[in-house]
Design a protein around this motif. Structure first.
Motif, PDB file in Angstrom:
ATOM      1  N   ARG A  11      -8.899 -10.846 -53.262  1.00  0.00           N
ATOM      2  CA  ARG A  11      -9.306 -11.122 -51.878  1.00  0.00           C
ATOM      3  C   ARG A  11      -8.999  -9.978 -50.923  1.00  0.00           C
ATOM      4  O   ARG A  11      -9.587  -9.884 -49.859  1.00  0.00           O
ATOM      5  CB  ARG A  11      -8.620 -12.392 -51.377  1.00  0.00           C
ATOM      6  N   VAL A  12      -8.056  -9.143 -51.277  1.00  0.00           N
ATOM      7  CA  VAL A  12      -7.647  -8.064 -50.388  1.00  0.00           C
ATOM      8  C   VAL A  12      -8.384  -6.787 -50.795  1.00  0.00           C
ATOM      9  O   VAL A  12      -8.164  -6.259 -51.878  1.00  0.00           O
ATOM     10  CB  VAL A  12      -6.124  -7.832 -50.465  1.00  0.00           C
ATOM     11  N   PRO A  13      -9.279  -6.298 -49.924  1.00  0.00           N
ATOM     12  CA  PRO A  13     -10.027  -5.096 -50.281  1.00  0.00           C
ATOM     13  C   PRO A  13      -9.142  -3.845 -50.223  1.00  0.00           C
ATOM     14  O   PRO A  13      -8.890  -3.301 -49.156  1.00  0.00           O
ATOM     15  CB  PRO A  13     -11.145  -5.036 -49.248  1.00  0.00           C
ATOM     16  N   SER A  14      -8.652  -3.452 -51.381  1.00  0.00           N
ATOM     17  CA  SER A  14      -7.844  -2.234 -51.429  1.00  0.00           C
ATOM     18  C   SER A  14      -8.119  -1.506 -52.739  1.00  0.00           C
ATOM     19  O   SER A  14      -8.403  -2.125 -53.763  1.00  0.00           O
ATOM     20  CB  SER A  14      -6.349  -2.557 -51.318  1.00  0.00           C
ATOM     21  N   LYS A  15      -8.029  -0.189 -52.678  1.00  0.00           N
ATOM     22  CA  LYS A  15      -8.241   0.614 -53.887  1.00  0.00           C
ATOM     23  C   LYS A  15      -7.161   0.310 -54.918  1.00  0.00           C
ATOM     24  O   LYS A  15      -7.427   0.287 -56.117  1.00  0.00           O
ATOM     25  CB  LYS A  15      -8.240   2.093 -53.531  1.00  0.00           C
ATOM     26  N   LYS A  16      -5.959   0.080 -54.450  1.00  0.00           N
ATOM     27  CA  LYS A  16      -4.838  -0.183 -55.360  1.00  0.00           C
ATOM     28  C   LYS A  16      -5.032  -1.521 -56.083  1.00  0.00           C
ATOM     29  O   LYS A  16      -4.811  -1.622 -57.289  1.00  0.00           O
ATOM     30  CB  LYS A  16      -3.529  -0.197 -54.581  1.00  0.00           C
ATOM     31  N   GLY A  17      -5.487  -2.537 -55.353  1.00  0.00           N
ATOM     32  CA  GLY A  17      -5.736  -3.844 -55.961  1.00  0.00           C
ATOM     33  C   GLY A  17      -6.852  -3.784 -56.988  1.00  0.00           C
ATOM     34  O   GLY A  17      -6.742  -4.330 -58.087  1.00  0.00           O
ATOM     35  N   LEU A  18      -7.945  -3.100 -56.639  1.00  0.00           N
ATOM     36  CA  LEU A  18      -9.056  -2.946 -57.568  1.00  0.00           C
ATOM     37  C   LEU A  18      -8.613  -2.174 -58.804  1.00  0.00           C
ATOM     38  O   LEU A  18      -8.956  -2.541 -59.932  1.00  0.00           O
ATOM     39  CB  LEU A  18     -10.230  -2.240 -56.892  1.00  0.00           C
ATOM     40  N   PRO A  46     -17.670  -7.421 -52.018  1.00  0.00           N
ATOM     41  CA  PRO A  46     -18.320  -6.152 -52.361  1.00  0.00           C
ATOM     42  C   PRO A  46     -17.365  -5.102 -52.932  1.00  0.00           C
ATOM     43  O   PRO A  46     -17.774  -4.273 -53.732  1.00  0.00           O
ATOM     44  CB  PRO A  46     -18.911  -5.676 -51.034  1.00  0.00           C
ATOM     45  N   HIS A  47     -16.104  -5.130 -52.545  1.00  0.00           N
ATOM     46  CA  HIS A  47     -15.173  -4.113 -53.049  1.00  0.00           C
ATOM     47  C   HIS A  47     -14.899  -4.258 -54.544  1.00  0.00           C
ATOM     48  O   HIS A  47     -14.351  -3.351 -55.166  1.00  0.00           O
ATOM     49  CB  HIS A  47     -13.863  -4.112 -52.243  1.00  0.00           C
ATOM     50  N   LEU A  48     -15.314  -5.386 -55.148  1.00  0.00           N
ATOM     51  CA  LEU A  48     -15.110  -5.602 -56.580  1.00  0.00           C
ATOM     52  C   LEU A  48     -16.317  -5.178 -57.426  1.00  0.00           C
ATOM     53  O   LEU A  48     -16.313  -5.347 -58.644  1.00  0.00           O
ATOM     54  CB  LEU A  48     -14.778  -7.077 -56.840  1.00  0.00           C
ATOM     55  N   LEU A  49     -17.349  -4.626 -56.788  1.00  0.00           N
ATOM     56  CA  LEU A  49     -18.549  -4.193 -57.519  1.00  0.00           C
ATOM     57  C   LEU A  49     -18.242  -3.307 -58.723  1.00  0.00           C
ATOM     58  O   LEU A  49     -18.837  -3.505 -59.788  1.00  0.00           O
ATOM     59  CB  LEU A  49     -19.517  -3.479 -56.579  1.00  0.00           C
ATOM     60  N   PRO A  50     -17.334  -2.335 -58.620  1.00  0.00           N
ATOM     61  CA  PRO A  50     -17.063  -1.500 -59.795  1.00  0.00           C
ATOM     62  C   PRO A  50     -16.577  -2.311 -61.002  1.00  0.00           C
ATOM     63  O   PRO A  50     -16.923  -2.005 -62.142  1.00  0.00           O
ATOM     64  CB  PRO A  50     -15.985  -0.523 -59.316  1.00  0.00           C
ATOM     65  N   VAL A  68     -22.678 -10.821 -64.747  1.00  0.00           N
ATOM     66  CA  VAL A  68     -23.956 -11.097 -64.088  1.00  0.00           C
ATOM     67  C   VAL A  68     -23.759 -12.131 -62.984  1.00  0.00           C
ATOM     68  O   VAL A  68     -24.253 -11.966 -61.867  1.00  0.00           O
ATOM     69  CB  VAL A  68     -25.010 -11.579 -65.116  1.00  0.00           C
ATOM     70  N   ALA A  69     -23.020 -13.196 -63.285  1.00  0.00           N
ATOM     71  CA  ALA A  69     -22.752 -14.236 -62.285  1.00  0.00           C
ATOM     72  C   ALA A  69     -22.018 -13.654 -61.082  1.00  0.00           C
ATOM     73  O   ALA A  69     -22.352 -13.947 -59.935  1.00  0.00           O
ATOM     74  CB  ALA A  69     -21.938 -15.370 -62.907  1.00  0.00           C
ATOM     75  N   ALA A  70     -21.024 -12.822 -61.352  1.00  0.00           N
ATOM     76  CA  ALA A  70     -20.246 -12.213 -60.272  1.00  0.00           C
ATOM     77  C   ALA A  70     -21.131 -11.322 -59.399  1.00  0.00           C
ATOM     78  O   ALA A  70     -21.056 -11.383 -58.170  1.00  0.00           O
ATOM     79  CB  ALA A  70     -19.081 -11.418 -60.862  1.00  0.00           C
ATOM     80  N   LEU A  71     -21.969 -10.513 -60.028  1.00  0.00           N
ATOM     81  CA  LEU A  71     -22.866  -9.642 -59.262  1.00  0.00           C
ATOM     82  C   LEU A  71     -23.831 -10.456 -58.404  1.00  0.00           C
ATOM     83  O   LEU A  71     -24.188 -10.043 -57.302  1.00  0.00           O
ATOM     84  CB  LEU A  71     -23.640  -8.721 -60.198  1.00  0.00           C
ATOM     85  N   GLY A  72     -24.243 -11.601 -58.892  1.00  0.00           N
ATOM     86  CA  GLY A  72     -25.134 -12.461 -58.126  1.00  0.00           C
ATOM     87  C   GLY A  72     -24.484 -13.078 -56.904  1.00  0.00           C
ATOM     88  O   GLY A  72     -25.165 -13.530 -55.989  1.00  0.00           O
ATOM     89  N   ARG A  73     -23.167 -13.085 -56.873  1.00  0.00           N
ATOM     90  CA  ARG A  73     -22.434 -13.689 -55.754  1.00  0.00           C
ATOM     91  C   ARG A  73     -21.969 -12.679 -54.709  1.00  0.00           C
ATOM     92  O   ARG A  73     -21.463 -13.070 -53.656  1.00  0.00           O
ATOM     93  CB  ARG A  73     -21.205 -14.423 -56.281  1.00  0.00           C
ATOM     94  N   VAL A  74     -22.087 -11.401 -54.996  1.00  0.00           N
ATOM     95  CA  VAL A  74     -21.559 -10.392 -54.072  1.00  0.00           C
ATOM     96  C   VAL A  74     -22.352 -10.419 -52.771  1.00  0.00           C
ATOM     97  O   VAL A  74     -23.573 -10.269 -52.762  1.00  0.00           O
ATOM     98  CB  VAL A  74     -21.591  -8.976 -54.693  1.00  0.00           C
ATOM     99  N   THR A  75     -21.656 -10.600 -51.693  1.00  0.00           N
ATOM    100  CA  THR A  75     -22.252 -10.685 -50.373  1.00  0.00           C
ATOM    101  C   THR A  75     -22.898  -9.364 -49.978  1.00  0.00           C
ATOM    102  O   THR A  75     -22.273  -8.300 -50.074  1.00  0.00           O
ATOM    103  CB  THR A  75     -21.169 -11.044 -49.328  1.00  0.00           C
TER     104      THR A  75
END
Length: 166
Positions: A11-18, A46-50, A68-75
């Protein structure tokens, strides 16, 4: 506990978390990779796209379907360039998930190709749930591919269930 921790990090958009999620994902067995994609994919972040794009390179169909399911949910992300090629994937689970993910992006254009894939899946996979739905009339759910996926798999597609022969 692990699911809660992953949800918090996702939930937290950070490079370290990803980076942390991707590190765990890269060494995890396919079952755990699918679980990571399921939990993180629910965020629609969106920050989880990679991470989701990395999942598209998996050879395991369950991991691929979850990605595929995850990509379909990206805002705010158009998944068509990445997911359209998967409409011809050899595994029914992946094709079905691609239809579900692409359906919202097909408004205003012909949905015939997606409906043709759904029709083929409906004809080739039989389950008690599907038989009940067909008895009610296919028109009731033709406009809702997620419902069709639920019927084909016998439970919600997001749960990553198995199709017969898959």
């Amino acid at each position: 506990v692990a699911e809660f921790a992953l949800t918090c990090v996702a939930r937290v958009p950070s490079k370290k978390g990803l980076a942390l999620i991707r590190a765990v994902f890269s060494v995890a067995p396919p079952g755990r990779q699918a679980a990571i994609l399921k939990v993180s994919g629910l965020q629609g972040a969106p920050h989880l796209l990679p991470l989701f794009e990395e999942g598209l390179r998996a050879s395991d169909s369950k991991v691929l379907a979850r990605s595929v399911a995850a990509l379909g949910r990206v805002t705010g992300h158009d998944p068509r360039p990445l997911l359209t090629p998967l409409l011809s994937h050899p595994r029914a689970r992946v094709r079905l998930q691609a239809v579900v993910a692409l359906w919202p992006w097909s408004e205003g254009v012909s949905r015939e190709p997606l409906l043709a894939i759904l029709d083929k899946l409906l004809r080739s996979h039989r389950s008690p749930h599907l038989a009940d739905a067909l008895a009610q009339g296919i028109e009731d759910f033709t406009e809702a591919p997620r419902r069709i996926a639920q019927l084909l798999l016998g439970h919600p597609l997001a749960a990553g269930g198995e199709t017969q022969g898959d």
